[in-house]
Design a protein around this motif. Sequence first.
Motif, PDB file in Angstrom:
ATOM      1  N   ASP A 338      83.253  30.866  37.214  1.00 12.16           N
ATOM      2  CA  ASP A 338      84.323  31.598  36.557  1.00 12.16           C
ATOM      3  C   ASP A 338      85.341  30.582  36.042  1.00 12.16           C
ATOM      4  O   ASP A 338      85.840  29.757  36.814  1.00 12.16           O
ATOM      5  CB  ASP A 338      84.970  32.554  37.571  1.00 12.16           C
ATOM      6  N   ALA A 361      92.317  39.044  30.913  1.00 12.75           N
ATOM      7  CA  ALA A 361      91.640  37.779  30.626  1.00 12.75           C
ATOM      8  C   ALA A 361      92.652  36.654  30.557  1.00 12.75           C
ATOM      9  O   ALA A 361      93.647  36.721  29.823  1.00 12.75           O
ATOM     10  CB  ALA A 361      90.874  37.877  29.306  1.00 12.75           C
ATOM     11  N   GLU A 365      88.823  32.887  30.700  1.00  4.18           N
ATOM     12  CA  GLU A 365      87.971  34.021  30.337  1.00  4.18           C
ATOM     13  C   GLU A 365      88.035  34.315  28.836  1.00  4.18           C
ATOM     14  O   GLU A 365      87.062  34.762  28.230  1.00  4.18           O
ATOM     15  CB  GLU A 365      88.388  35.259  31.129  1.00  4.18           C
ATOM     16  N   ALA A 366      89.201  34.056  28.223  1.00  4.54           N
ATOM     17  CA  ALA A 366      89.348  34.312  26.789  1.00  4.54           C
ATOM     18  C   ALA A 366      88.494  33.378  25.944  1.00  4.54           C
ATOM     19  O   ALA A 366      88.235  33.666  24.763  1.00  4.54           O
ATOM     20  CB  ALA A 366      90.818  34.178  26.375  1.00  4.54           C
ATOM     21  N   SER A 367      88.035  32.270  26.512  1.00  7.36           N
ATOM     22  CA  SER A 367      87.179  31.352  25.757  1.00  7.36           C
ATOM     23  C   SER A 367      85.771  31.902  25.572  1.00  7.36           C
ATOM     24  O   SER A 367      84.982  31.333  24.814  1.00  7.36           O
ATOM     25  CB  SER A 367      87.111  30.000  26.469  1.00  7.36           C
ATOM     26  N   ARG A 368      85.434  32.959  26.316  1.00 13.79           N
ATOM     27  CA  ARG A 368      84.145  33.664  26.186  1.00 13.79           C
ATOM     28  C   ARG A 368      82.958  32.800  26.607  1.00 13.79           C
ATOM     29  O   ARG A 368      81.846  32.983  26.130  1.00 13.79           O
ATOM     30  CB  ARG A 368      83.954  34.166  24.743  1.00 13.79           C
ATOM     31  N   GLN A 369      83.211  31.864  27.514  1.00 16.55           N
ATOM     32  CA  GLN A 369      82.119  31.084  28.067  1.00 16.55           C
ATOM     33  C   GLN A 369      82.484  30.643  29.483  1.00 16.55           C
ATOM     34  O   GLN A 369      83.669  30.534  29.812  1.00 16.55           O
ATOM     35  CB  GLN A 369      81.794  29.859  27.207  1.00 16.55           C
ATOM     36  N   ASP A 399      91.371  29.062  26.042  1.00 21.68           N
ATOM     37  CA  ASP A 399      91.860  29.586  24.767  1.00 21.68           C
ATOM     38  C   ASP A 399      93.229  30.224  24.997  1.00 21.68           C
ATOM     39  O   ASP A 399      93.345  31.228  25.715  1.00 21.68           O
ATOM     40  CB  ASP A 399      90.882  30.619  24.212  1.00 21.68           C
ATOM     41  N   ASN A 405      92.945  25.893  21.414  1.00 18.02           N
ATOM     42  CA  ASN A 405      91.896  25.675  22.411  1.00 18.02           C
ATOM     43  C   ASN A 405      92.100  24.333  23.114  1.00 18.02           C
ATOM     44  O   ASN A 405      92.524  23.347  22.493  1.00 18.02           O
ATOM     45  CB  ASN A 405      90.517  25.701  21.761  1.00 18.02           C
TER      46      ASN A 405
END
Length: 559
Positions: A338, A361, A365-369, A399, A405
Amino acid sequence: MSMSETRWFDWLRWGMLLGVTAWSAFGAAQEPANRTQPPSPESLQESVSDSVRELREQVRELQAAVAGMRSDWRRERAETAELRRELAEVRAGTVPRSAVLRDALAKSAAANSEAGAGSLQNVLQNGTPQDQRTQDQNQDRKRGERAASLEEEYQLLSGKVDDQYQTKVESASKYRVRLSGIVLMNLVSNQGVVDSIDLPTLAYARPPGDSGGSFGATLRQSEIGLEAFGPTVAGAKTTADLQIDLAGGFPPVPNGINSGLVRLRTATMRMDWTNTSVVVGQDALFFSPNSPTSFATLAIPALTYAGNLWSWVPQIRVEHRVALGEESSLIFQGGILDPVSGEVPGTVPGAEPGTSYYRQAGPGEASRQPAYGTRIAWTRNVFGQPLRVGVGGYYTRQDYGFGRNVDGWAGMTDIELPLNHHFSLSGKFYRGRALGGLYGGIGRSVLFSGDPMLASTEVQALDSIGGWAQLKYRPANRWEFNAAFGMDNPYASDLKYFEYPQSYGDPTLARNQAGFVNMIYRPRSDLLFSAEYRHLTTYSLTDGGNSAGHLNLMMGVLF
């Protein structure tokens, strides 16, 4: 006397002499002949038949004895299997321990009685009285030895069943569950101002009116653990482990500090093959595994914010072990995690920190990876202890909106080095950036030039470096002494990048150092006493360095 009469008398005399001689010879020869005369065929056949009959009878008795011995052996083997099955049932919790002890004693007594009157005695009944007395004495001696052995077996079995009975935990499934934990009492005294009086990590300047110290006690570092042993799936042993404590905060009630909230620490599921394991769940960082030894800070690992990277993070990882010989091995680890970045839950627009009931998020988590981690470690036995050297790596993307980023990363090494049978050295060193989610950079991942919610605000990733080292001395199994020191040092160039930086931690913290010495005494495996003194020094860009001392006295009972 005439010539003819004389001749006749000579013939008569010679005839009588020859007759007596012949009769004597015949009688002398007749006596040996009578003694050496062979038996008749009928008597010889009868004698042979008697011998064969007697031999057959003995063979039948021997066969019967062997058959009896085999029967006894099979019966004892069956009874042993039955005892093992019942002991397994006791471990599983399906049979009361008293019933197992009663059955075991009855079966052992029956086996002893039957062994004392074994079938082999029938073969020896025709022996001499002296042999019979010797056999009786041997049998009595064997019975005495068997009785002593039976008593010893009973005590051993009783102890094992008692152990199983004491550690048995009922489960909704047929698989075994083990309960463990510690009840820990901490008496604490502080000299100076710290962020938490029972779990200090930072030292602050003394505000006006402050007493300059504190005293308290807590049991919120007590822990409870459950371990479940599942079935074998695809050749892998399955297990699960759950660890919780009472350090999840305090309820907003009078004296709420004595009512610690339950908190999830770790919860893992494993599939273990001979050389490979798959681990799924929330666990410690596998690429940063070791921590200093301290019972003063069980709720968080020792030297937090002082060079010790750690976190309990949901993850999926794979481990593969390679044996290099009888004394050394390699382990390869890799997985996804995570992507935590260190924010307090609830730090979203319109919400107060720590008040959000819904998970939002964060930058990770907002980086989507996910985040990625890997580690390689070499282990070798030295002085009866593992000598271990590991190298790990970590990467995450964060992010912060509006295309801002940040790449977070870390490279680290860990070592456990036995110096001899009593001394050992361990430690960890890291270099990275944006590691606030792993308690690096004194809990900060980035710095902002202004309001983080504005698109015009710039973001600067925080570089940091740190580590810790510990010297352990174990003069005996019951005693242990530890001395450790750690430091976390964010880069000054990053801290001064913005004139008025902002962060979800204190943006002015420049360096944090911590050291401690402790003593741990274990009079029993389930009882411990410990004392520790810790010294903290925290440096700030605004007010220089601040120090604090922390004394912790502990008593714990493990179960």
